[in-house]
Design a protein around this motif. Structure first.
Motif, PDB file in Angstrom:
ATOM      1  N   ALA A   1       0.837  -1.199   0.000  1.00  0.00           N
ATOM      2  CA  ALA A   1       0.000   0.000   0.000  1.00  0.00           C
ATOM      3  C   ALA A   1       0.870   1.246   0.000  1.00  0.00           C
ATOM      4  CB  ALA A   1      -0.913  -0.002   1.219  1.00  0.00           C
ATOM      5  N   THR A   2       0.432   2.267  -0.721  1.00  0.00           N
ATOM      6  CA  THR A   2       1.173   3.515  -0.844  1.00  0.00           C
ATOM      7  C   THR A   2       0.628   4.546   0.130  1.00  0.00           C
ATOM      8  OG1 THR A   2       1.654   3.134  -3.165  1.00  0.00           O
ATOM      9  CG2 THR A   2       1.742   5.408  -2.398  1.00  0.00           C
ATOM     10  N   PRO A   3       1.490   5.108   0.991  1.00  0.00           N
ATOM     11  CA  PRO A   3       1.010   6.149   1.907  1.00  0.00           C
ATOM     12  C   PRO A   3       0.529   7.359   1.125  1.00  0.00           C
ATOM     13  CG  PRO A   3       3.221   5.359   2.506  1.00  0.00           C
ATOM     14  CD  PRO A   3       2.907   4.823   1.149  1.00  0.00           C
ATOM     15  N   ALA A   4      -0.446   8.050   1.686  1.00  0.00           N
ATOM     16  CA  ALA A   4      -0.984   9.243   1.021  1.00  0.00           C
ATOM     17  C   ALA A   4      -0.020  10.406   1.172  1.00  0.00           C
ATOM     18  CB  ALA A   4      -2.345   9.609   1.618  1.00  0.00           C
ATOM     19  N   PHE A   5       0.036  11.250   0.153  1.00  0.00           N
ATOM     20  CA  PHE A   5       0.876  12.443   0.197  1.00  0.00           C
ATOM     21  C   PHE A   5       0.271  13.461   1.167  1.00  0.00           C
ATOM     22  CE2 PHE A   5       1.286  16.810  -1.437  1.00  0.00           C
ATOM     23  CZ  PHE A   5       2.637  16.982  -1.212  1.00  0.00           C
ATOM     24  N   ASP A   6       1.065  13.984   2.074  1.00  0.00           N
ATOM     25  CA  ASP A   6       0.534  14.954   3.022  1.00  0.00           C
ATOM     26  C   ASP A   6       1.454  16.161   3.184  1.00  0.00           C
ATOM     27  OD1 ASP A   6       2.625  13.856   4.398  1.00  0.00           O
ATOM     28  OD2 ASP A   6       1.427  13.035   6.043  1.00  0.00           O
ATOM     29  N   GLY A   7       2.200  16.469   2.134  1.00  0.00           N
ATOM     30  CA  GLY A   7       3.001  17.689   2.152  1.00  0.00           C
ATOM     31  C   GLY A   7       4.432  17.465   2.603  1.00  0.00           C
ATOM     32  N   LEU A   8       5.226  18.512   2.497  1.00  0.00           N
ATOM     33  CA  LEU A   8       6.654  18.449   2.763  1.00  0.00           C
ATOM     34  C   LEU A   8       6.960  19.032   4.137  1.00  0.00           C
ATOM     35  CD1 LEU A   8       9.470  17.845   1.537  1.00  0.00           C
ATOM     36  CD2 LEU A   8       9.486  20.191   0.697  1.00  0.00           C
ATOM     37  N   ALA A   9       7.710  18.294   4.926  1.00  0.00           N
ATOM     38  CA  ALA A   9       8.092  18.772   6.250  1.00  0.00           C
ATOM     39  C   ALA A   9       9.603  18.928   6.302  1.00  0.00           C
ATOM     40  CB  ALA A   9       7.632  17.788   7.328  1.00  0.00           C
ATOM     41  N   ALA A  10      10.059  19.853   7.100  1.00  0.00           N
ATOM     42  CA  ALA A  10      11.480  20.062   7.249  1.00  0.00           C
ATOM     43  C   ALA A  10      12.102  18.891   8.009  1.00  0.00           C
ATOM     44  CB  ALA A  10      11.747  21.374   7.989  1.00  0.00           C
ATOM     45  N   THR A  11      13.412  18.707   7.800  1.00  0.00           N
ATOM     46  CA  THR A  11      14.128  17.661   8.520  1.00  0.00           C
ATOM     47  C   THR A  11      14.047  17.931  10.021  1.00  0.00           C
ATOM     48  OG1 THR A  11      15.649  17.413   6.671  1.00  0.00           O
ATOM     49  CG2 THR A  11      16.382  16.585   8.804  1.00  0.00           C
ATOM     50  N   PRO A  12      13.778  16.881  10.823  1.00  0.00           N
ATOM     51  CA  PRO A  12      13.693  17.095  12.273  1.00  0.00           C
ATOM     52  C   PRO A  12      14.945  17.761  12.814  1.00  0.00           C
ATOM     53  CG  PRO A  12      12.928  14.894  11.686  1.00  0.00           C
ATOM     54  CD  PRO A  12      13.507  15.495  10.439  1.00  0.00           C
ATOM     55  N   PRO A  13      14.794  18.655  13.788  1.00  0.00           N
ATOM     56  CA  PRO A  13      15.951  19.364  14.360  1.00  0.00           C
ATOM     57  C   PRO A  13      17.018  18.389  14.837  1.00  0.00           C
ATOM     58  CG  PRO A  13      13.894  20.301  15.170  1.00  0.00           C
ATOM     59  CD  PRO A  13      13.542  19.039  14.425  1.00  0.00           C
ATOM     60  N   GLY A  14      18.274  18.718  14.529  1.00  0.00           N
ATOM     61  CA  GLY A  14      19.378  17.885  14.977  1.00  0.00           C
ATOM     62  C   GLY A  14      19.694  16.732  14.061  1.00  0.00           C
ATOM     63  N   GLN A  15      18.876  16.476  13.057  1.00  0.00           N
ATOM     64  CA  GLN A  15      19.122  15.375  12.136  1.00  0.00           C
ATOM     65  C   GLN A  15      19.621  15.917  10.808  1.00  0.00           C
ATOM     66  OE1 GLN A  15      16.161  12.327  11.695  1.00  0.00           O
ATOM     67  NE2 GLN A  15      15.334  12.663  13.746  1.00  0.00           N
TER      68      GLN A  15
ATOM     69  N   ASP B   1      17.518  18.764  -8.917  1.00  0.00           N
ATOM     70  CA  ASP B   1      16.356  18.037  -8.414  1.00  0.00           C
ATOM     71  C   ASP B   1      16.329  18.034  -6.885  1.00  0.00           C
ATOM     72  OD1 ASP B   1      15.632  17.513 -11.007  1.00  0.00           O
ATOM     73  OD2 ASP B   1      16.442  15.479 -11.029  1.00  0.00           O
ATOM     74  N   VAL B   2      17.501  17.915  -6.282  1.00  0.00           N
ATOM     75  CA  VAL B   2      17.566  17.931  -4.812  1.00  0.00           C
ATOM     76  C   VAL B   2      17.113  19.285  -4.280  1.00  0.00           C
ATOM     77  CG1 VAL B   2      19.117  17.897  -2.825  1.00  0.00           C
ATOM     78  CG2 VAL B   2      19.334  16.153  -4.598  1.00  0.00           C
ATOM     79  N   PHE B   3      17.628  20.350  -4.848  1.00  0.00           N
ATOM     80  CA  PHE B   3      17.268  21.680  -4.360  1.00  0.00           C
ATOM     81  C   PHE B   3      15.798  21.995  -4.603  1.00  0.00           C
ATOM     82  CE2 PHE B   3      21.789  22.377  -4.077  1.00  0.00           C
ATOM     83  CZ  PHE B   3      21.885  23.225  -2.991  1.00  0.00           C
ATOM     84  N   ALA B   4      15.224  21.360  -5.604  1.00  0.00           N
ATOM     85  CA  ALA B   4      13.811  21.606  -5.884  1.00  0.00           C
ATOM     86  C   ALA B   4      12.904  20.977  -4.833  1.00  0.00           C
ATOM     87  CB  ALA B   4      13.448  21.068  -7.263  1.00  0.00           C
ATOM     88  N   VAL B   5      13.399  19.958  -4.125  1.00  0.00           N
ATOM     89  CA  VAL B   5      12.538  19.247  -3.165  1.00  0.00           C
ATOM     90  C   VAL B   5      13.039  19.313  -1.736  1.00  0.00           C
ATOM     91  CG1 VAL B   5      11.737  17.670  -4.957  1.00  0.00           C
ATOM     92  CG2 VAL B   5      13.696  17.008  -3.550  1.00  0.00           C
TER      93      VAL B   5
END
Length: 574
Positions: free
Chosen positions: A39-53, A177-181
């Protein structure tokens, strides 16, 4: 061994845990049918990398099928909080054509880079991934953490490299491509400082800036406006300022966008009350109900299908650049996609940065058959150590040629489809006349009346037809002859203006420059009037063009409109 080769060798020996493995399917790897995939998870937007990671800076090399399966499962589960760059090694090669270490250096702190040979790993990876999201045989992809590629595989472009020189160019695309996402919050992991400078020019996909302190920097479109080429953001001698990454010499000028307020730009694109204006827009999405366009990125405008013309779903596609029209409606304007014609002047598109170039041009409305990532195959490649006399070498070279041919064919077909959409839009302008052959009636007068009715049906929305019916009209003895003889204006354009005259729209449109024809150029000259009391009027078919065409018609005392002639600007004969 060169320093770069030593770096790559160290990278290949640097194995991470199996859960961080990268994969690609081999040239013959079959994709599982959709129903067999997890099953494919639903798209729910882009989140920033967790702090410290932060993503590991070293390259991970996939060594076996288990690692490949694990990576595919992690990608599908969206367990990576950052983009994943997957670079594959072509069959018969020891290292990828795309310089993985160069890519890793440029995306350090933003993305995790993996390298995987074609082989059993690619079978395992392909069998775990959704159709059209696999990668193998020298190709590469960037898998964004937002998971959008799970629903739309084209959100993760395939970057195919066939040789080391080709790989260098494709590495730039991968980094782009990396900078775009990559989440915006993660883009400044290196030491930075605020600088200013002057644009020296644009080279390939980068803007070169001479800094005020004597240094040089590069501007990336992806850091500024996603989806807009660098040459549509910067021009030589343009002053810029922003945040300089001192490690990579990348200059982030995205803050300059705040000086150009998109909503204000859209508002300023509207003409004065009663006037109309043609503007360039980019199509963002198309449905059966509406066509969504952007006059500037980030400010979508939905155009109902009824105002986009017949067969809108076939005439428009996301990414098309087309001409739209701000058309008077009530006390304001509505945006329409069914009125512009080839000879209509178009207002320049706005700049997205202060003193920058227009972000769209009229040339964008004409598809170029040479465009397309897939069209750049080069048969004259460097010798990559493949022995063409060996069975395996011959097979590899034949597969390369086949891929190149198919890539060029795909690019050609895409360009053809874009051109067909453009011609469909151009042909139906003037209210849907594209569906006509011009031979529906033997009598030219009947034919023209029929075309006027069709143009009225397409030009006037259903909700306005009751208050904008066609007035009674007649076709004068010289009208059709003048229409056939005059060059430089399309028949559909004449039909559109005739509809405006017969519905009284022309009286409300300043662009039609509607006025009575005068007996002379002298001030206060009397209007040209016939013995029956009919007054001759003159309406602009064109503006701001040489010998702009005009429509002459008589308005009789009984209210009937009599179409007289189509003439050039200097022809004052009624």
């Amino acid at each position: 061994m060169s320093k770069r080769s030593q770096k790559r060798a160290r990278a290949r020996r640097n194995h991470a845990d199996a859960g961080g493995a990268a994969a690609a399917s081999s040239a013959t790897s079959p994709a599982l049918p959709p129903e067999s995939a997890p099953a494919t998870p639903a798209f729910d937007g882009l989140a920033a990398t967790p702090p410290g990671q932060v993503p590991p800076s070293s390259i991970t090399v996939v060594e076996d099928a288990a690692a490949a399966r694990d990576l595919a499962q992690r990608l599908r589960a969206r367990s990576f909080p950052w983009p994943v760059v997957l670079i594959t090694v072509a069959s018969g090669q020891e290292e990828p054509f795309i310089p993985a270490q160069d890519v890793a250096d440029q995306v350090e702190g933003l993305a995790q880079v993996y390298v995987m040979p074609t082989g059993p790993q690619s079978w395992a990876f392909s069998n775990e991934m959704p159709p059209f999201t696999q990668v193998y045989g020298g190709a590469s992809r960037v898998y964004a953490p937002d998971g959008r590629w799970l629903q739309d595989p084209y959100a993760s472009p395939l970057r195919m490299a066939f040789s080391h020189p080709d790989g260098v160019r494709k590495s730039d695309l991968l980094v782009s491509d990396v900078f775009a996402v990559a989440p915006v919050a993660d883009r400044s992991s290196h030491p930075v400082r605020t600088v200013s400078g002057m644009v020296e020019g644009v080279v390939a996909t980068r803007g070169l800036v001479s800094l005020s302190d004597g240094g040089m920097a590069s501007v990336w479109a992806e850091l500024t406006v996603t989806g807009v080429p660098i040459e549509r953001l910067l021009r030589p001698q343009q002053a810029v300022s922003g945040v300089l990454d001192e490690t990579t010499n990348r200059l982030d000028i995205s803050a300059m966008r705040g000086e150009v307020v998109p909503e204000r730009v859209v508002a300023d694109s509207r003409p004065a009350p009663g006037e109309h204006r043609h503007v360039l827009v980019r199509v963002e999405s198309v449905t059966a109900q509406e066509v969504t366009v952007a006059l500037v990125p980030g400010v979508p405008v939905a155009v109902p299908a009824v105002l986009a013309g017949p067969d809108a779903a076939e005439a428009f596609a996301a990414g098309d650049v087309v001409a739209a029209t701000w058309w008077p409606e009530g006390e304001g304007h509505e945006l329409r996609l069914d009125l512009w014609e080839e000879d209509d002047p178009i207002a320049p598109a706005p700049a997205l940065l202060p003193d920058g170039p227009p972000w769209l041009t009229e040339a964008d409305t004409h598809p170029d058959a040479a465009e397309g990532e897939e069209a750049d195959g080069d048969a004259s490649r460097e010798d990559d150590g493949i022995d063409p006399s060996s069975p395996l070498g011959a097979e590899i070279l034949e597969l390369r040629r086949s891929v190149e041919e198919r890539s060029r064919e795909v690019a050609r077909l895409r360009a053809e489809r874009a051109d067909l959409r453009r011609r469909l839009r151009a042909g139906r302008a003037g209210g849907g006349s594209a569906v006509l052959t011009g031979r529906e009636f033997l009598d030219p007068v009947e034919q023209f009346r029929f075309e006027v009715h069709v143009a009225w049906a397409g030009r006037i929305p259903a909700s306005d037809k009751a208050r904008r019916p066609l007035r009674r009209y007649e076709i004068g003895p010289d009208f059709l002859t003048s229409l056939e003889a005059l060059q430089g204006v399309s028949r559909s354009k004449v039909l559109g203006v005739v509809v405006e005259v017969l519905t009284d729209l022309a009286k409300e449109l300043a662009g039609r420059d509607l006025h009575r024809l005068r007996e002379s150029a002298a001030g206060g000259a009397a209007a040209v009037t016939r013995e029956d009391g009919a007054v001759c009027y003159r309406a602009a078919l064109q503006r701001e063009t040489a010998s702009a065409r005009r429509l002459h018609y008589w308005e009789r005392p009984d209210g009937v409109i009599e179409l007289s002639r189509v003439v050039k600007h200097d022809d004052m004969t009624p």
